[in-house]
Design an enzyme around this catalytic site. Structure first.
Site, mmCIF file in Angstrom:
data_model
loop_
_atom_site.group_PDB
_atom_site.id
_atom_site.type_symbol
_atom_site.label_atom_id
_atom_site.label_comp_id
_atom_site.label_asym_id
_atom_site.label_seq_id
_atom_site.Cartn_x
_atom_site.Cartn_y
_atom_site.Cartn_z
ATOM 1 N N ASP A 1 -65.694 34.431 -68.886
ATOM 2 C CA ASP A 1 -64.570 34.970 -68.126
ATOM 3 C C ASP A 1 -65.080 35.327 -66.729
ATOM 4 O OD1 ASP A 1 -61.753 36.332 -68.316
ATOM 5 O OD2 ASP A 1 -63.068 37.764 -67.310
ATOM 6 N N ILE A 2 -64.341 34.926 -65.719
ATOM 7 C CA ILE A 2 -64.723 35.290 -64.349
ATOM 8 C C ILE A 2 -64.047 36.618 -64.025
ATOM 9 C CG2 ILE A 2 -64.555 34.618 -61.916
ATOM 10 C CD1 ILE A 2 -66.499 32.888 -63.558
ATOM 11 N N HIS B 1 -61.873 25.388 -48.810
ATOM 12 C CA HIS B 1 -62.097 25.601 -47.376
ATOM 13 C C HIS B 1 -62.184 27.092 -47.094
ATOM 14 C CE1 HIS B 1 -58.081 26.826 -45.732
ATOM 15 N NE2 HIS B 1 -57.569 26.057 -46.672
ATOM 16 N N ASP C 1 -54.931 31.782 -48.263
ATOM 17 C CA ASP C 1 -55.276 30.459 -47.700
ATOM 18 C C ASP C 1 -56.450 30.608 -46.737
ATOM 19 O OD1 ASP C 1 -55.335 27.871 -46.791
ATOM 20 O OD2 ASP C 1 -53.485 28.019 -45.623
ATOM 21 N N GLU D 1 -60.809 23.044 -42.134
ATOM 22 C CA GLU D 1 -59.776 22.351 -42.933
ATOM 23 C C GLU D 1 -58.443 22.444 -42.216
ATOM 24 O OE1 GLU D 1 -56.464 22.151 -45.974
ATOM 25 O OE2 GLU D 1 -56.994 23.716 -44.563
ATOM 26 N N GLU D 2 -58.192 23.608 -41.652
ATOM 27 C CA GLU D 2 -56.874 23.854 -41.055
ATOM 28 C C GLU D 2 -56.622 22.988 -39.824
ATOM 29 O OE1 GLU D 2 -54.749 25.331 -42.637
ATOM 30 O OE2 GLU D 2 -55.583 26.951 -43.848
ATOM 31 N N ASP E 1 -57.618 25.272 -53.197
ATOM 32 C CA ASP E 1 -57.045 25.693 -51.920
ATOM 33 C C ASP E 1 -55.737 26.408 -52.222
ATOM 34 O OD1 ASP E 1 -56.203 26.033 -49.338
ATOM 35 O OD2 ASP E 1 -56.122 23.891 -48.830
ATOM 36 N N HIS F 1 -49.991 30.783 -43.596
ATOM 37 C CA HIS F 1 -50.374 30.558 -42.196
ATOM 38 C C HIS F 1 -49.834 31.634 -41.258
ATOM 39 C CE1 HIS F 1 -51.655 26.039 -42.558
ATOM 40 N NE2 HIS F 1 -52.343 26.869 -43.308
ATOM 41 N N ASP G 1 -60.664 31.738 -63.746
ATOM 42 C CA ASP G 1 -61.202 31.367 -65.057
ATOM 43 C C ASP G 1 -61.106 29.854 -65.276
ATOM 44 O OD1 ASP G 1 -61.765 34.005 -65.583
ATOM 45 O OD2 ASP G 1 -59.927 34.369 -66.737
HETATM 46 N N1 TRP Z 1 -54.283 24.371 -46.592
HETATM 47 C C1 TRP Z 1 -53.306 23.475 -47.105
HETATM 48 C C2 TRP Z 1 -52.453 22.998 -45.933
HETATM 49 O O1 TRP Z 1 -52.088 23.786 -45.125
HETATM 50 C C3 TRP Z 1 -52.412 24.129 -48.121
HETATM 51 C C4 TRP Z 1 -51.691 23.139 -48.916
HETATM 52 C C5 TRP Z 1 -50.454 22.659 -48.713
HETATM 53 C C6 TRP Z 1 -52.178 22.471 -50.051
HETATM 54 N N2 TRP Z 1 -50.127 21.774 -49.652
HETATM 55 C C7 TRP Z 1 -51.175 21.621 -50.471
HETATM 56 C C8 TRP Z 1 -53.387 22.533 -50.733
HETATM 57 C C9 TRP Z 1 -51.363 20.823 -51.576
HETATM 58 C C10 TRP Z 1 -53.558 21.733 -51.834
HETATM 59 C C11 TRP Z 1 -52.567 20.880 -52.256
HETATM 60 O O2 TRP Z 1 -52.191 21.817 -45.825
HETATM 61 ZN ZN ZN Z 2 -55.419 25.976 -46.466
#
Ligand code: TRP
Ligand code: ZN
Length: 444
Positions: free
Chosen positions: A48-49, A130, A142, A176-177, A205, A292, A311
């Site tokens: 278990d986490i 990310h 996020d 990532e963003e 994510d 966001h 988990d």
């Molecule tokens: N960081 C992702 C984004 O802004 C969040 C996200 C949107 C996402 N749709 C997703 C992450 C689908 C995983 C799968 O695009």
């Molecule tokens: Zn994201």
């Protein structure tokens, strides 16, 4: 060698004498068969986490954002401070860490890569998330949520000193963003020979959305099933992730032909009433109203979702990194508890408990029998499966005048569940000679 492994403990000459003494001695307590001496190590279940640990990481990421202009965005001090925080935890836990630098928008970005020493270097399982936020907020859902769950899973691997068949690699991506910049950079800079060693990439994510849904990426079927099975075990229904395939760091891996999968609790899409009915939460509202934006703080987390998904991360890492989940053939279960066989009397049985296996017994189950007797032709011997089904091993025969039944039989037991109490049933069907079950064993 465990003490209850099968062994012929007496010579034939000594058997008759020993038999007299045995009848007078209380039989030892039935010994539970212990397959551990014969089995390869079985994959342990994931731990278990602890949610508290995951949330403690989120508190730290929030503090980092607060101390650095309110965000952890690419090119900003809050991003590098986030990397330093995660890296220090991993270094202290025994990981081999590396910072991979890249440039985007004129600023230096970083991927943090952490390798857990050991495992097959030609089979690498990766899990990543990310670590950057958008510039408008702290990015706690996020994607502090995925980053913290992956970090705590990596720390759990260290606590368990897990020795998986596959090599484990964890990653925290930068930028990532801005368009999956860090993960694309990583995949593109991997030599083809290294790419082909990746047996899977798991992406996390947004896994603590306040109005959470339970979405599983519809991608590699084995990875997908691993997640779905986990949630099925919790009786939590899941749906296929549809809020924009390719919108996170699994995309470059998928493009490169690596099997991918992941979890997601929803971003700006609206929860339907059907979804609210099965998952709770508020219909007609976004899964994450703070997506966001500046309100993506530690207050923007659904603890239940974060706990379940954390988990699930560990479950997938444990399950998918293990080579063999079921014990290999060759496991021996035995008992040396003597059972006397009355002359021309009722059948007796000797029990043998089998546990820890999965599925059915093999089509060539080996039954090793050691019965001491002064006229073996008197004996009818059966193997009884846990459900009572009898398999005849030996019939009686008035002309078979030799001593003892010391033999190996092969039984097609593929219709029988492996686990449970198996029995050796012995009946003496003619007068004058007696004996006892000295020991017997099952080899799966
Ligand atoms: N960081 C992702 C984004 O802004 C969040 C996200 C949107 C996402 N749709 C997703 C992450 C689908 C995983 C799968 O695009
Ligand atoms: Zn994201």
């Amino acid at each position: 060698m465990s003490p209850n492994r099968f062994a012929l403990r007496r010579s034939r000459a000594a058997a008759a004498l020993a038999f007299v003494a045995l009848l007078a001695t209380a039989a030892p307590a039935a010994q539970a068969a212990d397959p551990s001496g014969a089995a390869a190590p079985r994959a342990a279940a994931a731990p278990d986490i602890p949610l508290a640990n995951v949330k403690a990481h989120l508190t730290q990421l929030q503090s980092i954002a607060t101390a650095n202009g309110g965000n952890r965005a690419h090119g900003r001090a809050g991003y590098k401070a986030s990397v330093d925080y995660v890296k220090a935890k991993l270094d202290a836990a025994g990981y081999t860490t590396a910072l991979q630098q890249f440039t985007s928008g004129g600023a230096t970005g970083y991927n943090l890569i952490a390798d857990w020493p050991g495992g097959d270097p030609s089979k690498v399982l990766m899990a990543g998330s990310h670590l950057d936020s958008v510039s408008s907020g702290a990015g706690i859902n996020d994607n502090g949520s995925g980053s913290a769950a992956v970090l705590e899973t990596a720390l759990a691997v260290s606590r368990a000193q897990l020795a998986p068949d596959k090599h484990l690699r964890f990653a925290w991506w930068g930028a990532e963003e801005l368009g999956l910049i860090g993960s694309k950079h990583y995949v593109n800079s991997l030599p083809l020979s290294e790419r082909s060693k990746l047996s899977g990439y798991l992406n996390f994510d947004m896994i603590g959305s306040p109005n959470a849904g339970y979405f599983v990426y519809d991608d590699d079927p084995v990875i997908e099933k691993t997640f779905k099975d986990y949630f099925a075990g919790l009786s939590v229904p899941t749906e296929i992730e549809t809020e924009g395939d390719g919108r996170s760091d699994h995309a470059p891996f998928k493009t490169a032909g690596v099997p991918v999968g992941g979890l997601f609790t929803g971003a700006s899409n609206t929860k339907s009433s059907a979804q609210a009915q099965k998952w709770g939460g508020t219909a007609g509202q976004a899964f994450d109203r703070c997506y966001h934006s500046s309100c993506d703080t530690t207050a923007n987390i659904n603890d239940t979702a974060l706990n379940r998904n954390s988990d699930a991360v560990a479950h997938a890492v444990w399950t998918l990194s293990a080579g063999t989940v079921t014990p290999p053939p060759g496991d021996v279960y035995s008992t040396t508890t003597d059972v006397s066989v009355p002359d021309n009397g009722a059948a007796v049985t000797s029990p043998l408990a089998v546990s820890g296996r999965t599925g059915n017994a093999p089509a060539a189950l080996q039954v090793g029998v050691d019965i001491k007797h002064t006229f073996r032709g008197d004996l009818v011997v059966d193997l009884l499966a846990p459900d009572g089904t009898a398999y005849r091993l030996k019939n009686s025969s008035s002309s078979d005048s030799a001593d003892n039944v010391i033999a190996n039989y092969t039984v097609n037991a593929s219709a029988e569940a492996a686990n449970g109490t198996w029995r050796l049933r012995v009946q003496d069907v003619a007068a004058q000679d007696t004996g006892y079950v000295d020991s017997w064993k099952l080899t799966f």
